[in-house]
Design a protein around this motif. Structure first.
Motif, PDB file in Angstrom:
ATOM      1  N   ILE A 169     -57.634 -17.582 -20.928  1.00 35.28           N
ATOM      2  CA  ILE A 169     -58.026 -16.609 -21.959  1.00 35.28           C
ATOM      3  C   ILE A 169     -58.791 -15.424 -21.373  1.00 35.28           C
ATOM      4  O   ILE A 169     -58.622 -14.288 -21.816  1.00 35.28           O
ATOM      5  CB  ILE A 169     -58.821 -17.298 -23.097  1.00 35.28           C
ATOM      6  CG1 ILE A 169     -58.986 -16.363 -24.298  1.00 35.28           C
ATOM      7  CG2 ILE A 169     -60.174 -17.771 -22.608  1.00 35.28           C
ATOM      8  CD1 ILE A 169     -57.732 -16.130 -25.050  1.00 35.28           C
ATOM      9  N   LYS A 170     -59.601 -15.661 -20.348  1.00 35.72           N
ATOM     10  CA  LYS A 170     -60.364 -14.559 -19.760  1.00 35.72           C
ATOM     11  C   LYS A 170     -59.453 -13.584 -19.021  1.00 35.72           C
ATOM     12  O   LYS A 170     -59.667 -12.373 -19.071  1.00 35.72           O
ATOM     13  CB  LYS A 170     -61.453 -15.094 -18.836  1.00 35.72           C
ATOM     14  CG  LYS A 170     -62.574 -15.778 -19.589  1.00 35.72           C
ATOM     15  CD  LYS A 170     -63.679 -16.208 -18.680  1.00 35.72           C
ATOM     16  CE  LYS A 170     -64.794 -16.852 -19.494  1.00 35.72           C
ATOM     17  NZ  LYS A 170     -65.947 -17.174 -18.685  1.00 35.72           N
ATOM     18  N   THR A 171     -58.444 -14.102 -18.351  1.00 37.01           N
ATOM     19  CA  THR A 171     -57.477 -13.228 -17.672  1.00 37.01           C
ATOM     20  C   THR A 171     -56.688 -12.434 -18.699  1.00 37.01           C
ATOM     21  O   THR A 171     -56.494 -11.223 -18.541  1.00 37.01           O
ATOM     22  CB  THR A 171     -56.524 -14.062 -16.793  1.00 37.01           C
ATOM     23  OG1 THR A 171     -57.300 -14.813 -15.861  1.00 37.01           O
ATOM     24  CG2 THR A 171     -55.549 -13.175 -16.055  1.00 37.01           C
ATOM     25  N   ALA A 172     -56.230 -13.094 -19.752  1.00 42.67           N
ATOM     26  CA  ALA A 172     -55.477 -12.404 -20.800  1.00 42.67           C
ATOM     27  C   ALA A 172     -56.324 -11.319 -21.453  1.00 42.67           C
ATOM     28  O   ALA A 172     -55.830 -10.225 -21.745  1.00 42.67           O
ATOM     29  CB  ALA A 172     -54.998 -13.417 -21.844  1.00 42.67           C
ATOM     30  N   THR A 173     -57.601 -11.612 -21.663  1.00 44.15           N
ATOM     31  CA  THR A 173     -58.500 -10.628 -22.271  1.00 44.15           C
ATOM     32  C   THR A 173     -58.712  -9.435 -21.351  1.00 44.15           C
ATOM     33  O   THR A 173     -58.710  -8.286 -21.794  1.00 44.15           O
ATOM     34  CB  THR A 173     -59.852 -11.283 -22.611  1.00 44.15           C
ATOM     35  OG1 THR A 173     -59.612 -12.371 -23.496  1.00 44.15           O
ATOM     36  CG2 THR A 173     -60.805 -10.299 -23.262  1.00 44.15           C
ATOM     37  N   ALA A 174     -58.869  -9.690 -20.059  1.00 46.16           N
ATOM     38  CA  ALA A 174     -59.062  -8.598 -19.091  1.00 46.16           C
ATOM     39  C   ALA A 174     -57.826  -7.693 -19.056  1.00 46.16           C
ATOM     40  O   ALA A 174     -57.945  -6.461 -19.043  1.00 46.16           O
ATOM     41  CB  ALA A 174     -59.354  -9.164 -17.701  1.00 46.16           C
ATOM     42  N   ARG A 217     -55.641  -7.341 -21.452  1.00 43.06           N
ATOM     43  CA  ARG A 217     -55.527  -6.664 -22.745  1.00 43.06           C
ATOM     44  C   ARG A 217     -56.461  -5.458 -22.822  1.00 43.06           C
ATOM     45  O   ARG A 217     -56.096  -4.403 -23.314  1.00 43.06           O
ATOM     46  CB  ARG A 217     -55.840  -7.644 -23.879  1.00 43.06           C
ATOM     47  CG  ARG A 217     -55.608  -7.055 -25.258  1.00 43.06           C
ATOM     48  CD  ARG A 217     -55.689  -8.149 -26.319  1.00 43.06           C
ATOM     49  NE  ARG A 217     -55.175  -7.692 -27.581  1.00 43.06           N
ATOM     50  CZ  ARG A 217     -55.892  -7.035 -28.487  1.00 43.06           C
ATOM     51  NH1 ARG A 217     -57.157  -6.761 -28.253  1.00 43.06           N
ATOM     52  NH2 ARG A 217     -55.349  -6.663 -29.626  1.00 43.06           N
ATOM     53  N   ARG A 218     -57.691  -5.621 -22.323  1.00 38.92           N
ATOM     54  CA  ARG A 218     -58.629  -4.492 -22.304  1.00 38.92           C
ATOM     55  C   ARG A 218     -58.075  -3.334 -21.479  1.00 38.92           C
ATOM     56  O   ARG A 218     -58.152  -2.177 -21.888  1.00 38.92           O
ATOM     57  CB  ARG A 218     -59.981  -4.930 -21.743  1.00 38.92           C
ATOM     58  CG  ARG A 218     -60.889  -5.568 -22.711  1.00 38.92           C
ATOM     59  CD  ARG A 218     -62.297  -5.692 -22.161  1.00 38.92           C
ATOM     60  NE  ARG A 218     -62.332  -6.347 -20.870  1.00 38.92           N
ATOM     61  CZ  ARG A 218     -62.781  -7.572 -20.659  1.00 38.92           C
ATOM     62  NH1 ARG A 218     -63.252  -8.273 -21.663  1.00 38.92           N
ATOM     63  NH2 ARG A 218     -62.782  -8.092 -19.461  1.00 38.92           N
ATOM     64  N   ARG A 229     -59.457 -11.095 -11.970  1.00 40.74           N
ATOM     65  CA  ARG A 229     -59.071 -12.268 -12.759  1.00 40.74           C
ATOM     66  C   ARG A 229     -57.593 -12.631 -12.612  1.00 40.74           C
ATOM     67  O   ARG A 229     -57.236 -13.807 -12.588  1.00 40.74           O
ATOM     68  CB  ARG A 229     -59.403 -12.059 -14.223  1.00 40.74           C
ATOM     69  CG  ARG A 229     -60.896 -12.016 -14.474  1.00 40.74           C
ATOM     70  CD  ARG A 229     -61.200 -11.988 -15.964  1.00 40.74           C
ATOM     71  NE  ARG A 229     -62.607 -11.791 -16.207  1.00 40.74           N
ATOM     72  CZ  ARG A 229     -63.513 -12.754 -16.150  1.00 40.74           C
ATOM     73  NH1 ARG A 229     -63.161 -13.973 -15.815  1.00 40.74           N
ATOM     74  NH2 ARG A 229     -64.776 -12.492 -16.408  1.00 40.74           N
TER      75      ARG A 229
END
Length: 114
Positions: A3-8, A10-11, A65
């Motif tokens: 989830i942290k990689t996906a969020t990075a 996405r940002r 990430r």
């Protein structure tokens, strides 16, 4: 992909298109400054500067990430300094995110790549 990689990613994707738009508007304002009395360069320069700094911060986070290769990281950085590069970065990042979702769903359903 966690989830942290996906969020990075996405940002980075969400800031890339506005950064590209602000770059193009800044170029137009620069031309208008030289050819007319209209001078929006200080305002657009500040807006573009903030968006570019955000892009670089998000790019560094995504590189860390996602464990990109040096070539991939360099590509996304070069796209940030080209006038329309942010649009290409956004499209490529969106495609990567969609591919990751497809891969996760395939693993959940037990589909093995042939």
């Amino acid at each position: 992909m966690d989830i942290k990689t996906a969020t990075a990613l996405r940002r980075l994707r969400l800031v890339s298109a506005p950064e590209a738009v602000s770059f193009l508007i800044l170029l137009v304002c620069s031309v208008l400054k030289r050819t007319t009395d209209f001078n929006a360069v200080p305002v657009m320069g500040a807006i573009h500067g903030v968006l570019f700094v955000l892009y670089v911060i998000f790019w560094a986070d995504a590189w860390n990430r996602a464990k990109w290769s040096l070539g991939t990281a360099a590509l996304y950085f070069v796209l940030s300094v080209l006038p329309t590069g942010g649009f290409f970065a956004e499209r490529k990042l969106r495609r990567e995110a969609e591919d990751a979702v497809i891969a996760v769903r395939a693993r959940q359903e037990g589909v093995v790549n042939a």
